[in-house]
Motif scaffolding. Structure first.
Motif, PDB file in Angstrom:
ATOM      1  N   PHE A 132      29.925   6.612  59.166  1.00 20.01           N
ATOM      2  CA  PHE A 132      28.807   5.863  59.737  1.00 20.01           C
ATOM      3  C   PHE A 132      28.591   4.593  58.910  1.00 20.01           C
ATOM      4  O   PHE A 132      29.005   4.498  57.753  1.00 20.01           O
ATOM      5  CB  PHE A 132      27.531   6.707  59.732  1.00 20.01           C
ATOM      6  CG  PHE A 132      27.545   7.807  60.755  1.00 20.01           C
ATOM      7  CD1 PHE A 132      27.531   7.512  62.104  1.00 20.01           C
ATOM      8  CD2 PHE A 132      27.581   9.134  60.376  1.00 20.01           C
ATOM      9  CE1 PHE A 132      27.553   8.514  63.057  1.00 20.01           C
ATOM     10  CE2 PHE A 132      27.599  10.152  61.307  1.00 20.01           C
ATOM     11  CZ  PHE A 132      27.593   9.843  62.652  1.00 20.01           C
ATOM     12  N   GLU A 133      27.942   3.625  59.520  1.00 24.23           N
ATOM     13  CA  GLU A 133      27.585   2.378  58.839  1.00 24.23           C
ATOM     14  C   GLU A 133      26.112   2.100  59.089  1.00 24.23           C
ATOM     15  O   GLU A 133      25.680   2.150  60.254  1.00 24.23           O
ATOM     16  CB  GLU A 133      28.430   1.213  59.372  1.00 24.23           C
ATOM     17  CG  GLU A 133      28.223  -0.084  58.605  1.00 24.23           C
ATOM     18  CD  GLU A 133      29.070  -1.225  59.166  1.00 24.23           C
ATOM     19  OE1 GLU A 133      29.766  -1.897  58.388  1.00 24.23           O
ATOM     20  OE2 GLU A 133      29.023  -1.431  60.393  1.00 24.23           O
ATOM     21  N   VAL A 179      31.026   3.702  62.652  1.00 21.07           N
ATOM     22  CA  VAL A 179      30.113   3.799  63.797  1.00 21.07           C
ATOM     23  C   VAL A 179      28.749   3.353  63.306  1.00 21.07           C
ATOM     24  O   VAL A 179      28.242   3.872  62.303  1.00 21.07           O
ATOM     25  CB  VAL A 179      30.027   5.240  64.341  1.00 21.07           C
ATOM     26  CG1 VAL A 179      28.943   5.353  65.399  1.00 21.07           C
ATOM     27  CG2 VAL A 179      31.362   5.667  64.920  1.00 21.07           C
ATOM     28  N   ALA A 180      28.144   2.407  63.981  1.00 15.93           N
ATOM     29  CA  ALA A 180      26.853   1.876  63.553  1.00 15.93           C
ATOM     30  C   ALA A 180      25.736   2.889  63.783  1.00 15.93           C
ATOM     31  O   ALA A 180      25.648   3.510  64.849  1.00 15.93           O
ATOM     32  CB  ALA A 180      26.536   0.590  64.312  1.00 15.93           C
ATOM     33  N   LEU A 183      20.498   6.159  64.584  1.00 11.53           N
ATOM     34  CA  LEU A 183      21.362   7.054  65.334  1.00 11.53           C
ATOM     35  C   LEU A 183      22.457   6.227  65.995  1.00 11.53           C
ATOM     36  O   LEU A 183      22.262   5.036  66.275  1.00 11.53           O
ATOM     37  CB  LEU A 183      20.563   7.804  66.403  1.00 11.53           C
ATOM     38  CG  LEU A 183      19.498   8.771  65.894  1.00 11.53           C
ATOM     39  CD1 LEU A 183      18.693   9.336  67.054  1.00 11.53           C
ATOM     40  CD2 LEU A 183      20.130   9.890  65.077  1.00 11.53           C
ATOM     41  N   PRO A 184      23.622   6.824  66.266  1.00 10.11           N
ATOM     42  CA  PRO A 184      24.676   6.069  66.958  1.00 10.11           C
ATOM     43  C   PRO A 184      24.315   5.849  68.418  1.00 10.11           C
ATOM     44  O   PRO A 184      23.666   6.701  69.049  1.00 10.11           O
ATOM     45  CB  PRO A 184      25.903   6.979  66.819  1.00 10.11           C
ATOM     46  CG  PRO A 184      25.345   8.349  66.605  1.00 10.11           C
ATOM     47  CD  PRO A 184      24.047   8.174  65.883  1.00 10.11           C
ATOM     48  N   LEU A 190      30.406   7.001  69.173  1.00  5.94           N
ATOM     49  CA  LEU A 190      31.274   7.921  68.438  1.00  5.94           C
ATOM     50  C   LEU A 190      32.599   8.124  69.159  1.00  5.94           C
ATOM     51  O   LEU A 190      33.674   8.057  68.556  1.00  5.94           O
ATOM     52  CB  LEU A 190      30.570   9.263  68.249  1.00  5.94           C
ATOM     53  CG  LEU A 190      29.741   9.441  66.986  1.00  5.94           C
ATOM     54  CD1 LEU A 190      28.851  10.663  67.096  1.00  5.94           C
ATOM     55  CD2 LEU A 190      30.639   9.542  65.768  1.00  5.94           C
ATOM     56  N   GLU A 191      32.522   8.366  70.447  1.00  2.00           N
ATOM     57  CA  GLU A 191      33.746   8.599  71.214  1.00  2.00           C
ATOM     58  C   GLU A 191      34.665   7.388  71.155  1.00  2.00           C
ATOM     59  O   GLU A 191      35.891   7.522  71.048  1.00  2.00           O
ATOM     60  CB  GLU A 191      33.400   8.946  72.661  1.00  2.00           C
ATOM     61  CG  GLU A 191      34.585   9.396  73.481  1.00  2.00           C
ATOM     62  CD  GLU A 191      34.171   9.996  74.810  1.00  2.00           C
ATOM     63  OE1 GLU A 191      35.051  10.557  75.488  1.00  2.00           O
ATOM     64  OE2 GLU A 191      32.984   9.907  75.164  1.00  2.00           O
ATOM     65  N   ALA A 192      34.083   6.195  71.200  1.00  2.00           N
ATOM     66  CA  ALA A 192      34.891   4.980  71.156  1.00  2.00           C
ATOM     67  C   ALA A 192      35.540   4.766  69.798  1.00  2.00           C
ATOM     68  O   ALA A 192      36.604   4.143  69.704  1.00  2.00           O
ATOM     69  CB  ALA A 192      34.014   3.775  71.510  1.00  2.00           C
TER      70      ALA A 192
END
Length: 417
Positions: free
Chosen positions: A146-147, A167-168, A175-176, A181-183
């Protein structure tokens, strides 16, 4: 040897791109420490701490408490030293601590861990994370985090030669976004490194997000490595270890440590648990990093892990009160305080004050009002740094009177900008 000669030995080998860089350069670049000209900078923590010292500021930048841990643990460490426990512990860790870690996982989460084959003791969680990434990833692999991300993640991913993808976590709840996440997962995703509760944002990820990580890791045949050092320091939400979720146990390495839970960050005692084959792979690397450390502290941490439930709930409640105290000071300063459901940290948005560069403000705060904080942008890649450019991270793991003083100083900020 002259300085110029030594410097020439550190130059990148001929070639282009990250692959041509020397290991130290990949490490520095991963931690956002390498300038465009190839020179090495200092960490933002060093910079802000130096400024805090120069101006006598209250340092709410670094995440370490200013109070000692439980007396029973301190006494146990002293007793271990006095009784001669001052030589190498086994590389896997003292049996008393490995058994205590296994008992802890069973007691709090219902996880069954074999202390002989599924637990190793490390020099803090940082070494366990480094050992796992160096054991399992390399050039051609991707490590997903995560970022914002804790800076050591980027450093070790760079050292391994893997590619760091992110993932931001989007404010205000961090939260994403749907589909993010899938991408971010690909068939090159070898490890997904999950920090929960999350530093620097204070987010505690909900079950549905964690289960999505597990499902995507299974789909792409990735290992899950979790950094759960704040597992007992949540304020409302209950911590959910990823390894407890359906489909997770066989592919998850769980990492935690004593430092945050027991306010003994200087002891540097961590541990890693998971399936025996993955643990053995990590142990192979870990053996040739520190081999072992902290012999008298290991038995003392075993004592801590066996403390009554009231210790763990009390530690979280005390921190929550400190979070609320500092939050009041930040609001009085004119900042927007974003939700923090765990960890030592709260994030504040400085944009209501007209600030567009929180990094520059962080450099001014020690002299301006005598308080130090860390800009969230330093925990990000370039795009993420833009997204978080108005955010500051403050640590509230300090004595109440220190937080009172910091809040009083913060309240003056609006009139000084």
């Amino acid at each position: 040897m002259s300085i110029s000669t030594a410097a020439s030995l550190l130059r990148a080998r001929p070639g282009t791109g990250t692959a041509a860089a020397q290991p130290w350069q990949r490490t520095a670049a991963g931690a956002n420490l390498l300038a465009a000209d190839g020179n090495l900078g200092v960490t933002i923590f060093e910079e802000i701490t130096a400024l805090a010292g120069r101006h006598g500021a209250i340092n709410l930048g670094q995440g370490f408490p200013d109070e000692d841990g439980p007396a029973v643990m301190l006494d146990a460490a002293r007793e271990a030293i006095a009784s001669g426990a001052n030589q190498y512990a086994p590389g896997q860790g003292l049996p008393v601590l490995r058994n205590a870690v296994a008992a802890h996982q069973e007691r709090f989460y219902g996880l069954h861990v074999d202390p002989d084959t599924e637990v190793i003791v490390s020099t803090g969680a940082t070494e366990a994370i480094a050992s796992a990434l160096l054991a399992l990833t390399g050039p051609g692999d991707e490590v997903l985090t995560f970022e914002p991300f804790y800076d050591s993640y980027g450093a070790v991913i760079g050292l391994s030669g893997a590619t760091h993808t992110t993932v931001a976590l989007e404010a205000p709840h961090f939260l994403p976004a749907d589909g993010a996440l899938e991408a971010a997962f690909t068939d090159r995703t070898r490890v997904v490194l999950v920090n929960n509760p999350h530093n620097p944002t204070g987010a505690v990820l909900p079950r549905e997000v964690l289960q999505q990580i597990v499902d995507l890791a299974a789909k792409h045949d990735a290992v899950i490595v979790t950094d759960e050092v704040y597992e007992h320091l949540t304020f409302g939400p209950v911590h959910i270890p990823v390894a407890t979720l359906p489909g997770a146990a066989e592919r998850t390495l769980t990492i935690s440590s004593a430092g945050k839970t027991f306010s003994v960050t200087g002891w540097k005692i961590g541990w890693l648990t998971g399936p025996a084959p993955l643990v053995a792979a990590v142990r192979t690397v870990k053996t040739f990093l520190s081999y072992t450390s902290g012999t008298p502290f290991q038995s003392a941490v075993a004592v801590g892990l066996g403390l009554e439930d009231s210790y763990f709930t009390g530690a979280a409640a005390a921190l929550q009160a400190k979070r609320d105290l500092l939050g009041s000071g930040l609001r009085a300063a004119g900042m927007e305080v974003l939700p923090s459901a765990g960890t030592y940290f709260v994030t504040a948005d400085t944009s209501p004050l007209g600030i567009t560069d929180a990094t520059e403000l962080a450099r001014r705060l020690p002299e301006l009002i005598g308080v130090a904080a860390i800009p969230v942008a330093v925990f990000c890649h370039a795009e993420g740094a833009q997204r978080t450019r108005s955010l500051l991270r403050f640590a509230f793991c300090k004595k109440t009177d220190v937080l009172d003083s910091a809040s009083e100083r913060l309240a003056r900020l609006g009139g000084l900008l």
